[in-house]
Design a protein around this motif. Structure first.
Motif, PDB file in Angstrom:
ATOM      1  N   PHE A 144       0.807  -1.219   0.000  1.00  0.00           N
ATOM      2  CA  PHE A 144       0.000   0.000   0.000  1.00  0.00           C
ATOM      3  C   PHE A 144       0.839   1.267   0.000  1.00  0.00           C
ATOM      4  O   PHE A 144       0.352   2.327  -0.369  1.00  0.00           O
ATOM      5  N   GLU A 145       2.077   1.200   0.430  1.00  0.00           N
ATOM      6  CA  GLU A 145       2.919   2.399   0.484  1.00  0.00           C
ATOM      7  C   GLU A 145       3.524   2.663  -0.896  1.00  0.00           C
ATOM      8  O   GLU A 145       4.656   2.281  -1.176  1.00  0.00           O
ATOM      9  N   GLN A 146       2.746   3.307  -1.760  1.00  0.00           N
ATOM     10  CA  GLN A 146       3.188   3.592  -3.123  1.00  0.00           C
ATOM     11  C   GLN A 146       3.206   5.097  -3.373  1.00  0.00           C
ATOM     12  O   GLN A 146       2.457   5.859  -2.769  1.00  0.00           O
ATOM     13  N   ARG A 147       4.051   5.509  -4.308  1.00  0.00           N
ATOM     14  CA  ARG A 147       4.104   6.929  -4.658  1.00  0.00           C
ATOM     15  C   ARG A 147       2.898   7.359  -5.466  1.00  0.00           C
ATOM     16  O   ARG A 147       2.463   8.490  -5.405  1.00  0.00           O
ATOM     17  N   VAL A 148       2.339   6.411  -6.265  1.00  0.00           N
ATOM     18  CA  VAL A 148       1.160   6.750  -7.068  1.00  0.00           C
ATOM     19  C   VAL A 148      -0.048   6.824  -6.143  1.00  0.00           C
ATOM     20  O   VAL A 148      -0.356   5.848  -5.458  1.00  0.00           O
ATOM     21  N   PRO A 149      -0.743   7.962  -6.072  1.00  0.00           N
ATOM     22  CA  PRO A 149      -1.887   8.089  -5.178  1.00  0.00           C
ATOM     23  C   PRO A 149      -2.950   7.032  -5.456  1.00  0.00           C
ATOM     24  O   PRO A 149      -3.219   6.683  -6.602  1.00  0.00           O
ATOM     25  N   LEU A 150      -3.520   6.485  -4.406  1.00  0.00           N
ATOM     26  CA  LEU A 150      -4.650   5.535  -4.433  1.00  0.00           C
ATOM     27  C   LEU A 150      -4.276   4.117  -4.842  1.00  0.00           C
ATOM     28  O   LEU A 150      -4.905   3.168  -4.405  1.00  0.00           O
ATOM     29  N   LEU A 151      -3.275   3.933  -5.708  1.00  0.00           N
ATOM     30  CA  LEU A 151      -3.051   2.620  -6.290  1.00  0.00           C
ATOM     31  C   LEU A 151      -1.947   1.848  -5.562  1.00  0.00           C
ATOM     32  O   LEU A 151      -0.800   2.282  -5.528  1.00  0.00           O
ATOM     33  N   PRO A 152      -2.287   0.687  -4.989  1.00  0.00           N
ATOM     34  CA  PRO A 152      -1.259  -0.123  -4.331  1.00  0.00           C
ATOM     35  C   PRO A 152      -0.389  -0.837  -5.357  1.00  0.00           C
ATOM     36  O   PRO A 152      -0.763  -0.998  -6.518  1.00  0.00           O
ATOM     37  N   GLY A 153       0.767  -1.280  -4.929  1.00  0.00           N
ATOM     38  CA  GLY A 153       1.629  -2.063  -5.796  1.00  0.00           C
ATOM     39  C   GLY A 153       1.343  -3.548  -5.621  1.00  0.00           C
ATOM     40  O   GLY A 153       1.045  -3.997  -4.516  1.00  0.00           O
ATOM     41  N   LEU A 154       1.412  -4.309  -6.704  1.00  0.00           N
ATOM     42  CA  LEU A 154       1.181  -5.749  -6.611  1.00  0.00           C
ATOM     43  C   LEU A 154       1.654  -6.447  -7.879  1.00  0.00           C
ATOM     44  O   LEU A 154       1.806  -5.830  -8.930  1.00  0.00           O
ATOM     45  N   VAL A 155       1.897  -7.746  -7.751  1.00  0.00           N
ATOM     46  CA  VAL A 155       2.116  -8.633  -8.881  1.00  0.00           C
ATOM     47  C   VAL A 155       1.042  -9.698  -8.784  1.00  0.00           C
ATOM     48  O   VAL A 155       0.998 -10.468  -7.814  1.00  0.00           O
ATOM     49  N   ASN A 156       0.138  -9.732  -9.752  1.00  0.00           N
ATOM     50  CA  ASN A 156      -1.033 -10.600  -9.678  1.00  0.00           C
ATOM     51  C   ASN A 156      -0.641 -12.071  -9.583  1.00  0.00           C
ATOM     52  O   ASN A 156       0.058 -12.603 -10.451  1.00  0.00           O
ATOM     53  N   HIS A 157      -1.074 -12.727  -8.524  1.00  0.00           N
ATOM     54  CA  HIS A 157      -0.745 -14.136  -8.298  1.00  0.00           C
ATOM     55  C   HIS A 157      -1.737 -15.002  -9.075  1.00  0.00           C
ATOM     56  O   HIS A 157      -2.658 -15.596  -8.523  1.00  0.00           O
ATOM     57  N   LYS A 158      -1.503 -15.078 -10.374  1.00  0.00           N
ATOM     58  CA  LYS A 158      -2.442 -15.746 -11.265  1.00  0.00           C
ATOM     59  C   LYS A 158      -1.673 -16.446 -12.378  1.00  0.00           C
ATOM     60  O   LYS A 158      -0.573 -16.035 -12.750  1.00  0.00           O
ATOM     61  N   SER A 159      -2.257 -17.522 -12.895  1.00  0.00           N
ATOM     62  CA  SER A 159      -1.717 -18.218 -14.049  1.00  0.00           C
ATOM     63  C   SER A 159      -0.250 -18.601 -13.845  1.00  0.00           C
ATOM     64  O   SER A 159       0.092 -19.332 -12.924  1.00  0.00           O
ATOM     65  N   GLY A 160       0.650 -18.092 -14.681  1.00  0.00           N
ATOM     66  CA  GLY A 160       2.060 -18.460 -14.607  1.00  0.00           C
ATOM     67  C   GLY A 160       2.720 -18.050 -13.309  1.00  0.00           C
ATOM     68  O   GLY A 160       3.676 -18.701 -12.860  1.00  0.00           O
ATOM     69  N   GLU A 161       2.239 -16.971 -12.664  1.00  0.00           N
ATOM     70  CA  GLU A 161       2.827 -16.539 -11.399  1.00  0.00           C
ATOM     71  C   GLU A 161       2.569 -17.574 -10.303  1.00  0.00           C
ATOM     72  O   GLU A 161       3.417 -17.810  -9.436  1.00  0.00           O
ATOM     73  N   LYS A 162       1.386 -18.205 -10.347  1.00  0.00           N
ATOM     74  CA  LYS A 162       1.117 -19.280  -9.384  1.00  0.00           C
ATOM     75  C   LYS A 162       2.119 -20.412  -9.579  1.00  0.00           C
ATOM     76  O   LYS A 162       2.681 -20.939  -8.609  1.00  0.00           O
ATOM     77  N   VAL A 163       2.335 -20.802 -10.817  1.00  0.00           N
ATOM     78  CA  VAL A 163       3.255 -21.906 -11.104  1.00  0.00           C
ATOM     79  C   VAL A 163       4.666 -21.556 -10.633  1.00  0.00           C
ATOM     80  O   VAL A 163       5.373 -22.396 -10.057  1.00  0.00           O
ATOM     81  N   ARG A 164       5.072 -20.306 -10.852  1.00  0.00           N
ATOM     82  CA  ARG A 164       6.416 -19.892 -10.449  1.00  0.00           C
ATOM     83  C   ARG A 164       6.592 -20.032  -8.945  1.00  0.00           C
ATOM     84  O   ARG A 164       7.582 -20.623  -8.469  1.00  0.00           O
ATOM     85  N   ARG A 165       5.652 -19.508  -8.167  1.00  0.00           N
ATOM     86  CA  ARG A 165       5.794 -19.561  -6.708  1.00  0.00           C
ATOM     87  C   ARG A 165       5.635 -20.978  -6.180  1.00  0.00           C
ATOM     88  O   ARG A 165       6.342 -21.385  -5.249  1.00  0.00           O
ATOM     89  N   LEU A 166       4.715 -21.753  -6.771  1.00  0.00           N
ATOM     90  CA  LEU A 166       4.536 -23.134  -6.329  1.00  0.00           C
ATOM     91  C   LEU A 166       5.765 -23.976  -6.655  1.00  0.00           C
ATOM     92  O   LEU A 166       6.123 -24.885  -5.898  1.00  0.00           O
ATOM     93  N   SER A 167       6.417 -23.666  -7.778  1.00  0.00           N
ATOM     94  CA  SER A 167       7.617 -24.410  -8.157  1.00  0.00           C
ATOM     95  C   SER A 167       8.755 -24.156  -7.178  1.00  0.00           C
ATOM     96  O   SER A 167       9.617 -25.019  -6.970  1.00  0.00           O
ATOM     97  N   GLU A 168       8.779 -22.974  -6.571  1.00  0.00           N
ATOM     98  CA  GLU A 168       9.785 -22.686  -5.558  1.00  0.00           C
ATOM     99  C   GLU A 168       9.593 -23.578  -4.336  1.00  0.00           C
ATOM    100  O   GLU A 168      10.540 -23.880  -3.610  1.00  0.00           O
ATOM    101  N   ILE A 169       8.342 -23.998  -4.117  1.00  0.00           N
ATOM    102  CA  ILE A 169       8.026 -24.855  -2.973  1.00  0.00           C
ATOM    103  C   ILE A 169       8.189 -26.329  -3.330  1.00  0.00           C
ATOM    104  O   ILE A 169       8.861 -27.083  -2.627  1.00  0.00           O
ATOM    105  N   ALA A 170       7.565 -26.724  -4.435  1.00  0.00           N
ATOM    106  CA  ALA A 170       7.488 -28.143  -4.785  1.00  0.00           C
ATOM    107  C   ALA A 170       8.558 -28.603  -5.756  1.00  0.00           C
ATOM    108  O   ALA A 170       8.718 -29.808  -5.966  1.00  0.00           O
ATOM    109  N   GLY A 171       9.291 -27.669  -6.361  1.00  0.00           N
ATOM    110  CA  GLY A 171      10.260 -28.049  -7.378  1.00  0.00           C
ATOM    111  C   GLY A 171       9.541 -28.488  -8.651  1.00  0.00           C
ATOM    112  O   GLY A 171       8.329 -28.371  -8.768  1.00  0.00           O
TER     113      GLY A 171
END
Length: 246
Positions: A144-171
């Protein structure tokens, strides 16, 4: 990863989507409704959000999620955590599909590593995971601490991003799948995750996802939804994003 979690992973891994899978609702709408009922002035986000709707295709899911979360502008961390606790206590496990909770319990009893993998904000997904007894809970990290007013920063945990993070756990094995894995989802957006699993269960899938599931021999469940049709669902969404849901 702790030795206990690694031992569970060796026995198997169960990956559960949240929205539309464990619960019929889009939890982002439910949480918005929960917040707006407590601080009505935050409905001021609606004109701002509406102004961006014509550009939704250009901004994509990640951009529109940032715009939608503007209703949390300036939120105090302590208050946010209080809202999260109250929200999760109200909806989980009470509003979950009983059949899917049964599936989760079966994996827990088998000693599998259970992971909640959602595109919804991680600040409440982790609490949902804790309450439902998941070993790990992953969502979209929101800053939430972003320079752009109102808009938080994020990387959507969807599709390929889910696979990337899950692969870090499960290999990943040489064939690209996670050994002894079972995926649960309602959405075609989760196909990258499902294709990495040995077995899968689809929950109220769309016609196109149903065809894919049938062709691949995946289990298909159709628990009853709290609305009769798309019009009823759209009406519920409208009430939730305006803070007028029941």
């Amino acid at each position: 990863m702790t030795d206990d979690l690694r031992a569970k992973l060796d026995r198997g891994i169960a990956l559960f989507d949240l929205d539309g899978t464990l619960i019929a609702w889009d939890t982002q709408m439910l949480f918005c409704d929960h917040v707006l009922k407590r601080e009505g002035w935050r409905r001021a986000y609606l004109p701002f959000f509406s102004a961006f709707l014509p550009a939704a295709k250009i901004l994509g899911d990640e951009g529109m999620k940032r715009v939608f979360l503007s209703y949390l502008w300036g939120v105090d961390r302590v208050r946010l955590e209080e809202w999260v606790r109250d929200f999760v206590a109200e909806f989980f496990p009470a509003r979950c599909y009983p059949g899917l909770l049964g599936k989760l319990q079966a994996h827990r009893e088998a000693g599998h590593l259970t992971v909640l993998a959602s595109a919804s904000p991680e600040f409440y997904v982790q609490e949902v995971g804790r309450v439902l007894g998941f070993d790990l809970a992953l969502g979209t990290p929101v800053e939430f601490e972003q320079r752009v007013p109102l808009l938080p920063g994020l990387v959507n945990h969807k599709s390929g991003e889910k696979v990337r993070r899950l692969s870090e756990i499960a290999g990943r094995s040489p064939d690209g799948t996670w050994p002894r894995s079972h995926g649960y989802s309602d959405s075609s957006a989760d196909l990258p995750m499902l294709e990495c699993c040995v077995e899968n269960t689809l929950v109220n899938p769309s016609p196109s996802l149903t065809r894919i599931g049938e062709a691949r021999g995946w289990e298909i469940l159709r628990p009853e939804k709290p609305w009769k049709d798309r019009r009823g669902q759209a009406w519920e969404v409208l009430k939730r994003i305006t803070g007028t849901g029941r």
